[in-house]
Design a protein around this motif. Structure first.
Motif, PDB file in Angstrom:
ATOM      1  N   GLU A 167       0.819  -1.221   0.000  1.00  0.00           N
ATOM      2  CA  GLU A 167       0.000   0.000   0.000  1.00  0.00           C
ATOM      3  C   GLU A 167       0.850   1.267   0.000  1.00  0.00           C
ATOM      4  O   GLU A 167       0.551   2.215   0.704  1.00  0.00           O
ATOM      5  CB  GLU A 167      -0.922  -0.015   1.227  1.00  0.00           C
ATOM      6  N   ARG A 433      -7.792  -6.894  -9.351  1.00  0.00           N
ATOM      7  CA  ARG A 433      -6.334  -6.786  -9.427  1.00  0.00           C
ATOM      8  C   ARG A 433      -5.888  -6.796 -10.882  1.00  0.00           C
ATOM      9  O   ARG A 433      -6.480  -7.518 -11.718  1.00  0.00           O
ATOM     10  CB  ARG A 433      -5.659  -7.953  -8.706  1.00  0.00           C
ATOM     11  N   ARG A 477     -12.434  -0.123  12.927  1.00  0.00           N
ATOM     12  CA  ARG A 477     -13.364   0.871  12.352  1.00  0.00           C
ATOM     13  C   ARG A 477     -14.781   0.327  12.330  1.00  0.00           C
ATOM     14  O   ARG A 477     -15.751   1.041  12.575  1.00  0.00           O
ATOM     15  CB  ARG A 477     -12.937   1.224  10.932  1.00  0.00           C
ATOM     16  N   ILE A 488     -11.406   5.083  17.275  1.00  0.00           N
ATOM     17  CA  ILE A 488     -11.183   3.633  17.173  1.00  0.00           C
ATOM     18  C   ILE A 488     -10.183   3.110  18.203  1.00  0.00           C
ATOM     19  O   ILE A 488     -10.069   1.915  18.380  1.00  0.00           O
ATOM     20  CB  ILE A 488     -10.796   3.175  15.748  1.00  0.00           C
TER      21      ILE A 488
END
Ligand code: 4AD
Length: 503
Positions: A167, A433, A477, A488
């Protein structure tokens, strides 16, 4: 005395009229002269125990009268139904044994600041709110495993130490791995894709690490994410899977945790109304909403309604303060004090939202196509919906390298974020993907990554590549959304934040 651990408070209904022994901790007590009222917590629930001076020895009565909050003890007595009592049953005490007479417990019933509570997290876990939150978390995790286990998914455990960033490289935690640099996993997805090409439907579930430098109510540095990955699937089918998945979690929580949700002040009625299909917006439609008159009007109306709720809450606070100062009995003062804590926290939340409202309006009006949706943008979109919303087809440049380009518009990708409704924001991120070797290599190069680091991942596109996709749901979350918890950090027992690593 009977054995210590014979009964659980949540099973007292089955023992009405009988003698039981419960073991737990003293949450609070009050004395009415010849009678004591002890509220005991045993892990399964809370129960008021009545100690009458005439029924126990003078020594025991005095010992129980002076017990501090969080003393541990076991109590034997007769169960009787009493609607007014916490949990609906109380125990008329005949015997008791104190294990630890606690003195000066630091977390008293008066309000404490977040910093203090975080520093005392090892004790704060015993508070009623934390207790309820952990119970909801338990159900959410059980429901997650249940959903995938009963829908033909195979669990694949993906590594925590890795060399492949999934990421982006901005929020990696690097670690020294015998002289080499490795990082802690930001996602199990890349490994999971290998599993999907072996088993078809797989999932991983574990802790995930991101060096988030922002201090927001939605970010932890260590959080739990569940990620399914499916071979031979389309974006629409993936979104349907996500809908079914989220509905199954809601159902489990509504079936198992109503009293916890009530205690936490969750909007149970709205949760009950959440049904498929969820709303679907493209990113471009979301931008039109944000920058157009609809969001502006919505925010104006919201400001009016928040201001009026604030006025009501402030009036209520004045009333309660008056009641507290006039109260003759200690229990009346305590009751008013507890309500004052609650109303003060509601007032703080209303003020926070009033303060953020113009900020949201400014940001929304200035939003430009091409930017990623930020926390404020998601909040506005989600405030305007009463069920979760999928936002799909984001600009390619703001999303991860592995997302598949859309066939008819190469500027956007086949992805979605799922925003929980009523202002909560994102709980799921997912995508198809990139399954073409050449396109994936191009994306890796465009992002400036070293293709060598992704050679095994590229292999998946050489050997039996198929359309495939998946998503990740953030556990904390999701719990915060379902329970109405503002931050959170309360949704995991030992939160890790930029400025919190101890305890
Ligand atoms: O959108 P994200 O970054 O997606 C992925 O990691 C994909 N690889 C998942 C996949 O397709 N298999 O993160 C997914 C979810 C977010 O929607 C959010 O709920 C949660 O993970 N999340 C966080 N939760 C707490 N603290 C953080 N710092 C989080 N970052 C993401």
């Amino acid at each position: 005395m009977a054995q210590y651990y014979t009964s659980k408070i949540n099973q007292l209904a089955g023992h009405n009229g009988e003698e039981v022994t419960i073991a737990g901790w003293l949450q609070k007590s009050r004395s009415g002269g010849k009678v004591l009222f002890l509220v005991i917590r045993d892990g399964s629930g809370f129960c008021q125990c009545i100690v009458e001076k005439a029924m126990v020895s003078g020594e025991l009565f005095s010992e129980l009268k002076h017990l501090g909050q969080e003393s541990s003890l076991c109590i034997t007595g007769q169960v009787r139904k009493d609607e007014r009592s916490v949990g609906g049953y109380e125990i008329l005490v005949s015997e008791a044994k104190v294990f630890c007479d606690t003195k000066d417990y630091p977390i008293t019933p008066k309000p404490h600041g977040v910093e203090f509570l975080m520093a005392n997290r090892h004790l704060h876990l015993r508070s009623q709110r934390q207790w309820a939150l952990n119970r909801v978390r338990h159900t959410v995790i059980a429901a997650i495993r249940d959903f995938f286990n009963t829908n033909d998914f195979i669990l694949i455990d993906t590594p925590i130490f890795t060399t492949a960033a999934g990421e982006g490289e901005q929020n990696l935690f690097n670690v020294d791995y015998f002289g080499e640099t490795a990082c802690l996993s930001q996602t199990g997805q890349l490994y999971l894709e290998c599993g999907a090409l072996s088993h078809g439907r797989v999932y991983c579930f574990g802790p995930t690490f991101r060096a988030e430098k922002s201090k927001t109510r939605r970010h932890l540095t260590e959080f739990w994410m569940v990620e399914p990955e499916v071979a031979f699937i389309t974006l629409d089918e993936l979104m349907e899977l996500a809908e079914d998945f989220v509905c199954s979690i809601i159902k489990a929580v509504l079936e198992n945790n109503i009293s916890d949700l009530e205690l936490l002040g969750s909007d149970i009625e709205s949760l009950r109304k959440i049904k498929k299909p969820f709303y679907r917006l493209t990113y471009s439609e979301a931008v039109d909403i944000l920058t157009g008159p609809k969001a502006a009007k919505y925010l104006e109306d919201e400001l009016i309604s928040l201001s009026s709720s604030l006025e009501d809450a402030e009036n209520k606070l004045a009333e309660l303060t008056e009641t507290q100062s006039q109260a003759k009995k200690q229990w009346q003062k305590d009751k008013a004090a507890a309500e004052i804590i609650e109303i003060n926290s509601a007032i703080a939340e209303l003020k926070r939202r009033i303060e953020n409202n113009p900020k949201h309006a400014r940001l929304a009006a200035g939003f430009q196509w091409g930017k990623d949706l930020g926390g404020s943008d998601e909040t506005i979109i989600s405030m305007m919906h009463d069920r979760p919303v999928f936002v799909t087809h984001y600009p390619k440049d703001v999303k991860a390298f592995y997302m598949k380009s859309n066939e008819s518009d190469a500027g956007v990708v086949d992805n979605f974020d799922m925003l929980a409704p009523a202002g909560f924001g994102e709980i799921i991120g997912g995508s198809m993907r990139e399954d073409s070797y050449e396109m994936l290599l191009e994306r890796i190069n465009e992002k400036g990554y070293n293709p060598q680091d992704y050679s095994w991942y590229l292999d998946l596109r050489k050997y039996g590549s198929v359309p495939h996709g998946g998503f990740g749901l953030g556990v904390e979350r999701t719990i915060a959304w379902l329970t109405g918890e503002k931050h959170i950090r309360q949704c995991i027992a030992f939160p890790r934040l930029m400025d919190k690593i101890e305890i």
